[in-house]
Every structure is written in C-alpha cells, then in structure tokens.
Design a protein around this motif. Structure first.
Motif, PDB file in Angstrom:
ATOM      1  N   VAL A  17      -5.707  -0.228   3.201  1.00  0.00           N
ATOM      2  CA  VAL A  17      -7.126   1.002   2.111  1.00  0.00           C
ATOM      3  C   VAL A  17      -7.918   1.297   4.071  1.00  0.00           C
ATOM      4  O   VAL A  17      -7.742   2.557   4.008  1.00  0.00           O
ATOM      5  CB  VAL A  17      -8.030   0.595   1.651  1.00  0.00           C
ATOM      6  CG1 VAL A  17      -8.950   1.268   1.739  1.00  0.00           C
ATOM      7  CG2 VAL A  17      -7.203   0.215   0.159  1.00  0.00           C
ATOM      8  N   LYS A  37      -2.535   5.238  -2.056  1.00  0.00           N
ATOM      9  CA  LYS A  37      -3.853   5.302  -2.729  1.00  0.00           C
ATOM     10  C   LYS A  37      -3.801   3.418  -4.279  1.00  0.00           C
ATOM     11  O   LYS A  37      -4.815   2.127  -4.374  1.00  0.00           O
ATOM     12  CB  LYS A  37      -5.240   5.003  -2.472  1.00  0.00           C
ATOM     13  CG  LYS A  37      -6.485   4.296  -2.491  1.00  0.00           C
ATOM     14  CD  LYS A  37      -8.139   5.049  -1.444  1.00  0.00           C
ATOM     15  CE  LYS A  37      -8.538   4.206  -0.890  1.00  0.00           C
ATOM     16  NZ  LYS A  37      -9.752   4.983  -0.372  1.00  0.00           N
ATOM     17  N   LYS A  41      -4.627   0.067  -4.247  1.00  0.00           N
ATOM     18  CA  LYS A  41      -5.968  -1.224  -5.609  1.00  0.00           C
ATOM     19  C   LYS A  41      -5.548  -2.101  -6.124  1.00  0.00           C
ATOM     20  O   LYS A  41      -5.958  -2.180  -7.721  1.00  0.00           O
ATOM     21  CB  LYS A  41      -6.638   0.440  -5.413  1.00  0.00           C
ATOM     22  CG  LYS A  41      -7.440   1.357  -4.431  1.00  0.00           C
ATOM     23  CD  LYS A  41      -8.923  -0.127  -3.364  1.00  0.00           C
ATOM     24  CE  LYS A  41      -9.375   0.659  -4.538  1.00  0.00           C
ATOM     25  NZ  LYS A  41     -10.610  -0.752  -3.701  1.00  0.00           N
ATOM     26  N   THR A  42      -4.154  -1.154  -7.013  1.00  0.00           N
ATOM     27  CA  THR A  42      -4.171  -1.894  -7.933  1.00  0.00           C
ATOM     28  C   THR A  42      -2.597  -2.388  -9.036  1.00  0.00           C
ATOM     29  O   THR A  42      -2.260  -3.106 -10.171  1.00  0.00           O
ATOM     30  CB  THR A  42      -4.469  -0.482  -9.781  1.00  0.00           C
ATOM     31  OG1 THR A  42      -3.235   0.366  -9.418  1.00  0.00           O
ATOM     32  CG2 THR A  42      -5.272   0.329  -9.843  1.00  0.00           C
ATOM     33  N   HIS A 155     -11.576   9.229  -1.313  1.00  0.00           N
ATOM     34  CA  HIS A 155     -10.988   8.960  -2.566  1.00  0.00           C
ATOM     35  C   HIS A 155      -9.961  10.814  -2.996  1.00  0.00           C
ATOM     36  O   HIS A 155      -9.255  11.088  -3.739  1.00  0.00           O
ATOM     37  CB  HIS A 155     -11.516   9.040  -3.850  1.00  0.00           C
ATOM     38  CG  HIS A 155     -12.304   7.288  -2.739  1.00  0.00           C
ATOM     39  ND1 HIS A 155     -12.130   5.869  -2.632  1.00  0.00           N
ATOM     40  CD2 HIS A 155     -13.295   7.448  -3.388  1.00  0.00           C
ATOM     41  CE1 HIS A 155     -12.512   5.152  -2.302  1.00  0.00           C
ATOM     42  NE2 HIS A 155     -13.713   5.856  -2.790  1.00  0.00           N
ATOM     43  N   TYR A 280     -10.301   3.090  -9.835  1.00  0.00           N
ATOM     44  CA  TYR A 280      -9.596   2.116  -9.595  1.00  0.00           C
ATOM     45  C   TYR A 280     -10.297   1.547 -10.673  1.00  0.00           C
ATOM     46  O   TYR A 280     -10.653   0.015  -9.785  1.00  0.00           O
ATOM     47  CB  TYR A 280      -9.083   2.067  -8.064  1.00  0.00           C
ATOM     48  CG  TYR A 280      -8.773   3.506  -7.101  1.00  0.00           C
ATOM     49  CD1 TYR A 280      -7.603   2.751  -7.359  1.00  0.00           C
ATOM     50  CD2 TYR A 280     -10.034   3.973  -6.843  1.00  0.00           C
ATOM     51  CE1 TYR A 280      -7.263   4.872  -6.993  1.00  0.00           C
ATOM     52  CE2 TYR A 280      -9.262   4.798  -5.756  1.00  0.00           C
ATOM     53  CZ  TYR A 280      -8.179   5.333  -5.470  1.00  0.00           C
ATOM     54  OH  TYR A 280      -7.634   6.601  -5.093  1.00  0.00           O
ATOM     55  N   ASP A 282     -11.674  -1.851 -12.230  1.00  0.00           N
ATOM     56  CA  ASP A 282     -10.905  -3.454 -12.244  1.00  0.00           C
ATOM     57  C   ASP A 282     -11.055  -4.410 -13.681  1.00  0.00           C
ATOM     58  O   ASP A 282     -11.272  -5.185 -14.002  1.00  0.00           O
ATOM     59  CB  ASP A 282     -11.635  -4.691 -11.107  1.00  0.00           C
ATOM     60  CG  ASP A 282     -12.730  -4.048 -11.274  1.00  0.00           C
ATOM     61  OD1 ASP A 282     -13.247  -3.399 -12.079  1.00  0.00           O
ATOM     62  OD2 ASP A 282     -13.371  -4.772 -10.828  1.00  0.00           O
TER      63      ASP A 282
END
Length: 307
Positions: A17, A37, A41-42, A155, A280, A282
C-alpha cells in the motif's frame, strides 16, 4: 513519518500500500489503481462488471457515481452551509474558526478545549482537552502534513480531488457520559436508513463498534479489527430525529453514511461519508459483505455513470 515506515515494513500488505501511494503510481487510471489496492487490502479480486458485495459496490460508486454535489458534501467547511439550509443551523457543532494555515490560528483566542480538523481529508483530527499540554512545534508539523495532502490520491475517492485545503476549529463536545462523544453513523441505502454503527471508547487508532437497526434492535456484525462494546449502547433519546435527518440528507443517493452526535438534549451533524473505510471494510464474514451489498441498488446510479 519514521514510525509509519517502520510499521509498514513489518507488514507486507502495508508495504505494498505504501509503495502504491508513491507519486509514480498516480499515472495509473482510477479503475486499475482501485483493483490493485482492493486486492492488496482484501485479498479478493474486485468484480466491477457484476459487483455484489458492499465493498465492491462502493468501489463501483467511486468510479461511476459522479454527482457533482459530493465534493461540497465531503468538504467539512462547505457542507456546513448545506446543513444549515437543509436541516437548520442548530444541528451544526459551533465553529470557532476556519484557517488557511497553521500560522493563521490564534491559539490565545481559543478556549482551553477545542477540535481541529482538515476539511479536505478523512481522519486528520486534533482533539485538544487541555491547551497547556500542546506541543506547538509537533502540532505545526502535523497540520502542515494535512495541508499538503490530496486525499483523492490515497484511495481515488474523486469528491476530495478539488477541495481547497482549510483547517476547521470546532467546539469540544461530550455526550451524556461527560467523557466522550459517541459517533452514531447511520448507513443509508438508496435514501433509506437501515443500519446504525455506534463508535464508543474511542482512542487513537481503536474504538468499539456496535450495530443496531433503526428501531435500536442489536444487529450482529463482526469486524476483524474491532470489538463490540460489551455493555451495549443505550438507545439515544433523539433516535427518531436522527433517523429522520439521515433520511433527508441521503435522499437520492445510492449509498451515504450520515454521521451524527447526540449529546442527550441536542443532535449534531458530524459529516457525510460515501465510502466507509474506502470500500475495504474488514467484515469477519463474507455473508455480511453480501447482505449490505444487496441493499445498494446500483441502477439508481447508472444515470450518473461516467464513461
């Protein structure tokens, strides 16, 4: 800065990142940047052709829902006029000043407690509970970093791209606990409030999150990085008023999160967010991601789609 770099290089995802945020990668088109991205992130491939999850649909909205009003709505200074016109000035946290630079702030004129925040980013906030404890040199460096930042590039949240940076100073507020100001974040889908996130026990980088429906029945939504407040959150006195405000402010939008505060006697506006956690989120369970995604009707945004 050194602390951020040290943290990044102990976490492979953060390393990637951090690299992706180098100026060189601004040459990447928004869609390609977002796909990369999102995967970092995921660890999931982003499906923009047929998005189904909450996170996927937020990424789709970043790219295609280009409502020109969004730039004003995410600008923490400019949005105050909108809120005053739409629901009334009394819903605004009192402003103590708006500044173009750190040097413009006259700290001698400010009360002992206040809040400083950047109008053009997310998360850049300084809460002062005791003016005598301020390290002015450190604060100056922090705020100067705020002012250099163009949050769009982090982002690719396009509403932030052309906001003129300013510093907003607001009155320091607490709720009925007399020790904090809980965030009531009302998630509105196609203009209808459906879910309320409550942030409590906030401290730098961490807080508890509880979820409720609009009738204040608990909703089980697990997050990987945050726990619920085990004591639960009492139903706010002004709940119906908060829901009505959120419905009015999110009218006509495929998705918007309306952040409010309730001091007991008064509801105050916090901000409008279009991409929580920048898409993103969580979630501990994919079923939750799919459920919230099913509540966003992208057909309502197609008329604003930009090729």
């Amino acid at each position: 800065m050194l602390k951020k770099m040290t943290k990044a290089f102990t976490n492979p995802g953060l390393v990637l990142v951090t690299i992706l945020n180098f100026r060189l990668f601004r040459l990447l088109p928004d869609e390609l940047f977002i796909k990369i991205k999102h995967y970092i992130k995921t660890q999931e491939k982003l499906n923009l052709a047929e998005p189904t999850t909450f996170n996927e649909k937020l990424q789709w909205l970043k790219l295609h829902d280009r409502n020109p009003n969004y730039t004003t709505l995410v600008d923490k200074v400019a949005v105050r006029e909108v809120i005053s016109d739409e629901i009334g000035q009394h819903y605004l946290i009192p402003s103590l000043g708006v500044y173009n630079s750190f040097e413009d702030i006259n700290f001698e004129q400010l009360p002992n407690q206040f809040v400083l925040k950047a109008n053009h980013t997310s998360g850049d906030v300084f809460v002062c509970k005791d003016k005598s404890s301020i390290n002015y040199e450190k604060l100056k460096q922090e705020i100067e970093q705020w002012m250099k930042r163009n949050y769009y590039w982090d982002h690719r949240e396009w509403p932030y791209k052309n906001i003129k940076p300013k510093i907003l100073c607001e009155k320091y507020m607490v709720d009925e606990s007399e020790s904090e100001l809980k965030d009531y974040k009302i998630l509105c889908f196609n203009g209808e409030p459906k879910l309320i996130q409550v942030m409590s026990n906030r401290r730098r980088g961490y807080y508890n999150i509880n979820h409720y429906d609009i009738n204040w029945q608990p909703v089980s939504i697990k997050r990987k990085k945050f726990d619920e407040n085990p004591e639960g959150i009492p139903k706010p006195v002004k709940l119906h008023e908060m829901v009505d405000i959120s419905r009015k402010l999110s009218k006509g939008m495929p998705f918007a999160r309306i952040d409010l505060y309730n001091t007991g006697s008064q509801v105050f506006f916090g901000e409008i967010t279009f991409y929580p956690v920048s898409g993103y989120m969580d979630f501990a369970h994919k079923e939750t991601n799919l459920l919230l995604g099913s509540w966003i009707d992208l057909d309502r945004a197609y008329s604003k789609k930009v090729s």
